[in-house]
Scaffold this motif. Structure first.
Motif, PDB file in Angstrom:
ATOM      1  N   SER A 225       0.572  -0.599 -11.963  1.00 40.87           N
ATOM      2  CA  SER A 225      -0.547   0.074 -12.648  1.00 40.87           C
ATOM      3  C   SER A 225      -1.487   0.766 -11.665  1.00 40.87           C
ATOM      4  O   SER A 225      -2.499   1.348 -12.082  1.00 40.87           O
ATOM      5  CB  SER A 225      -1.352  -0.944 -13.468  1.00 40.87           C
ATOM      6  N   MET A 226      -1.160   0.726 -10.374  1.00 45.86           N
ATOM      7  CA  MET A 226      -2.078   1.238  -9.355  1.00 45.86           C
ATOM      8  C   MET A 226      -2.332   2.738  -9.492  1.00 45.86           C
ATOM      9  O   MET A 226      -1.438   3.518  -9.829  1.00 45.86           O
ATOM     10  CB  MET A 226      -1.543   0.935  -7.948  1.00 45.86           C
ATOM     11  N   PHE A 227      -3.548   3.105  -9.195  1.00 44.61           N
ATOM     12  CA  PHE A 227      -3.967   4.502  -9.118  1.00 44.61           C
ATOM     13  C   PHE A 227      -3.234   5.170  -7.950  1.00 44.61           C
ATOM     14  O   PHE A 227      -3.049   4.565  -6.898  1.00 44.61           O
ATOM     15  CB  PHE A 227      -5.480   4.544  -8.886  1.00 44.61           C
ATOM     16  N   THR A 228      -2.801   6.419  -8.143  1.00 38.58           N
ATOM     17  CA  THR A 228      -2.165   7.170  -7.044  1.00 38.58           C
ATOM     18  C   THR A 228      -2.832   8.539  -6.937  1.00 38.58           C
ATOM     19  O   THR A 228      -4.022   8.669  -7.189  1.00 38.58           O
ATOM     20  CB  THR A 228      -0.654   7.310  -7.285  1.00 38.58           C
ATOM     21  N   ASP A 229      -2.084   9.547  -6.566  1.00 33.55           N
ATOM     22  CA  ASP A 229      -2.593  10.921  -6.522  1.00 33.55           C
ATOM     23  C   ASP A 229      -2.584  11.473  -7.948  1.00 33.55           C
ATOM     24  O   ASP A 229      -1.519  11.645  -8.546  1.00 33.55           O
ATOM     25  CB  ASP A 229      -1.703  11.764  -5.604  1.00 33.55           C
ATOM     26  N   VAL A 246      -1.792   3.317  -3.003  1.00 36.99           N
ATOM     27  CA  VAL A 246      -0.451   2.787  -2.764  1.00 36.99           C
ATOM     28  C   VAL A 246      -0.084   2.923  -1.284  1.00 36.99           C
ATOM     29  O   VAL A 246       0.437   1.987  -0.669  1.00 36.99           O
ATOM     30  CB  VAL A 246       0.588   3.486  -3.657  1.00 36.99           C
ATOM     31  N   PHE A 247      -0.393   4.073  -0.700  1.00 34.28           N
ATOM     32  CA  PHE A 247      -0.059   4.280   0.708  1.00 34.28           C
ATOM     33  C   PHE A 247      -1.040   3.563   1.638  1.00 34.28           C
ATOM     34  O   PHE A 247      -0.666   3.154   2.746  1.00 34.28           O
ATOM     35  CB  PHE A 247       0.010   5.779   1.018  1.00 34.28           C
ATOM     36  N   ILE A 248      -2.282   3.379   1.193  1.00 37.43           N
ATOM     37  CA  ILE A 248      -3.228   2.594   1.995  1.00 37.43           C
ATOM     38  C   ILE A 248      -2.743   1.149   2.094  1.00 37.43           C
ATOM     39  O   ILE A 248      -2.778   0.529   3.162  1.00 37.43           O
ATOM     40  CB  ILE A 248      -4.642   2.662   1.387  1.00 37.43           C
ATOM     41  N   TYR A 249      -2.237   0.614   0.971  1.00 38.81           N
ATOM     42  CA  TYR A 249      -1.701  -0.748   0.980  1.00 38.81           C
ATOM     43  C   TYR A 249      -0.457  -0.827   1.854  1.00 38.81           C
ATOM     44  O   TYR A 249      -0.254  -1.815   2.577  1.00 38.81           O
ATOM     45  CB  TYR A 249      -1.366  -1.195  -0.440  1.00 38.81           C
ATOM     46  N   LEU A 250       0.388   0.204   1.819  1.00 41.30           N
ATOM     47  CA  LEU A 250       1.565   0.213   2.678  1.00 41.30           C
ATOM     48  C   LEU A 250       1.160   0.277   4.147  1.00 41.30           C
ATOM     49  O   LEU A 250       1.763  -0.380   4.997  1.00 41.30           O
ATOM     50  CB  LEU A 250       2.478   1.380   2.319  1.00 41.30           C
ATOM     51  N   ASP A 251       0.126   1.053   4.464  1.00 37.44           N
ATOM     52  CA  ASP A 251      -0.384   1.100   5.841  1.00 37.44           C
ATOM     53  C   ASP A 251      -0.809  -0.293   6.310  1.00 37.44           C
ATOM     54  O   ASP A 251      -0.619  -0.655   7.466  1.00 37.44           O
ATOM     55  CB  ASP A 251      -1.588   2.053   5.933  1.00 37.44           C
TER      56      ASP A 251
END
Length: 353
Positions: A225-229, A246-251
């Motif tokens: 359900s995460m917000f993305t672009d 999503v990419f911040i969490y992956l970082d």
């Protein structure tokens, strides 16, 4: 000089992944490095009471939740002293003395205090205890002669104010207190994780947290359900990774070896980002990968927590023993402070001379 760590959390509920990447994982690394003589980890119940004074039972219940999260993440009571703030009364006395070294205007300028007051809608009626939070935190840090304070970026103004109090005390009363240094997470992505809704702060009240104790199915539901672009509407559309949760969490969480295990089409996160930015990579695929990464990181923590949940009496014993060690250490500092201020009236034969 001994190398000493002091850090901790307010017991406002279960800890979440923002706590983990912002400070908990760093505490475990520092604890296991062997570079520090003493490590004190505080459950700041007295500070939690400053905005929960009418509901102390909530704070009481949350103490054990925070302790369970500490132990689950790898805080080792054989290496670190876990204690409850209110069980160390010397901290209150130190706070009282330090209040005379800080102006109201200086506390009002503290960015962390300002943001916390706004978040809690305290603008019209600020509890004095909450307002004095930075001074209380300075007492916590200096009581244990902490040389190192590993915290998240949002706590930097608090540490700066602590350093000001140390310098003021030492200039007025002589060199007595230890000047602490802040340690931020080495991974820039860990400085502040956004909420899953894209809001800057992860908050229990906003319901945008992934908790360390969340079951696997709950984590998956939250990730999906995460917000993305918001402009990445179709798979073929180019997407933005900057500011994309999503990419911040992956970082923050991803390791290269996870690609070989979970997403072998890519060798590393840079390749995944590049594909997303040029288009042709859907949000669902990235979220599924993130979910597997989080499960690899959080699964062992969840299992250790369940083990400790079966040993609650042992957890209480750890907290009691740690609080006794902490009080002894704080008492030594308080004696030094009272001597420096010349208010140790009955120490020695000629104490009043």
């Amino acid at each position: 000089m001994k190398k000493v760590i002091l850090t901790g959390d307010r017991p406002t509920g279960r800890l979440h992944v923002g706590h983990y990447v912002g400070s908990l994982s760093e505490r475990v690394r520092l604890q296991n490095s062997g570079d520090y003589d003493e490590i004190f980890i505080m459950i700041a119940d007295a500070q939690a009471l400053t905005d929960n004074a009418e509901h102390p039972e909530k704070v009481r219940q949350n103490i054990i939740q925070v302790a369970l999260d500490y132990l689950a993440c790898g805080i080792d009571p054989e290496k670190s002293t876990i204690f409850i703030q209110s069980m160390v009364p010397e901290l209150t006395e130190l706070t009282f003395y330090y209040m005379n070294l800080v102006t109201v205007a200086r506390v009002q300028r503290n960015p962390t205090v300002k943001s916390e007051i706004k978040m809690r809608n305290f603008e019209a009626s600020i509890p004095v205890g909450f307002f004095c939070y930075p001074i209380s935190q300075a007492a916590d840090i200096t009581a244990f002669r902490a040389t190192t304070v590993p915290v998240g970026e949002d706590q930097m103004p608090m540490i700066e104010q602590c350093k000001e109090i140390v310098h003021k005390f030492n200039s007025v009363y002589g060199e007595t207190l230890t000047d602490p240094q802040i340690v931020l997470p080495s991974n820039k992505a860990c400085l502040r994780l956004p909420g899953i809704d894209g809001k800057a702060k992860m908050s229990k009240s906003l319901g945008n947290c992934i908790y360390l104790s969340d079951e696997a199915d709950v984590v998956k539901k939250k990730v999906m359900s995460m917000f993305t672009d918001p402009n990445h509407l179709r798979v073929q559309d180019p997407g933005k990774v900057e500011g994309n949760p999503v990419f911040i969490y992956l970082d923050a969480f991803c390791k290269d070896e996870y690609f070989a295990e979970f997403l072998p089409d890519y060798q590393n996160l840079d390749e995944l980002k590049e594909h997303y930015q040029r288009g042709g990579l859907g949000d669902v695929k990235v979220k599924k990968f993130l979910n597997k990464v989080l499960e690899a990181e959080l699964g062992p923590i969840r299992e250790r927590r369940k083990m400790w949940e079966q040993r609650i009496p042992d957890v209480y014993d750890i907290l009691q023993a740690g609080s006794e060690v902490a009080e002894k250490k704080a008492a030594e500092t308080l004696n030094d402070v009272r001597e420096a201020m010349k208010i140790n009236y009955f120490d020695g034969d000629f104490a009043l001379n």
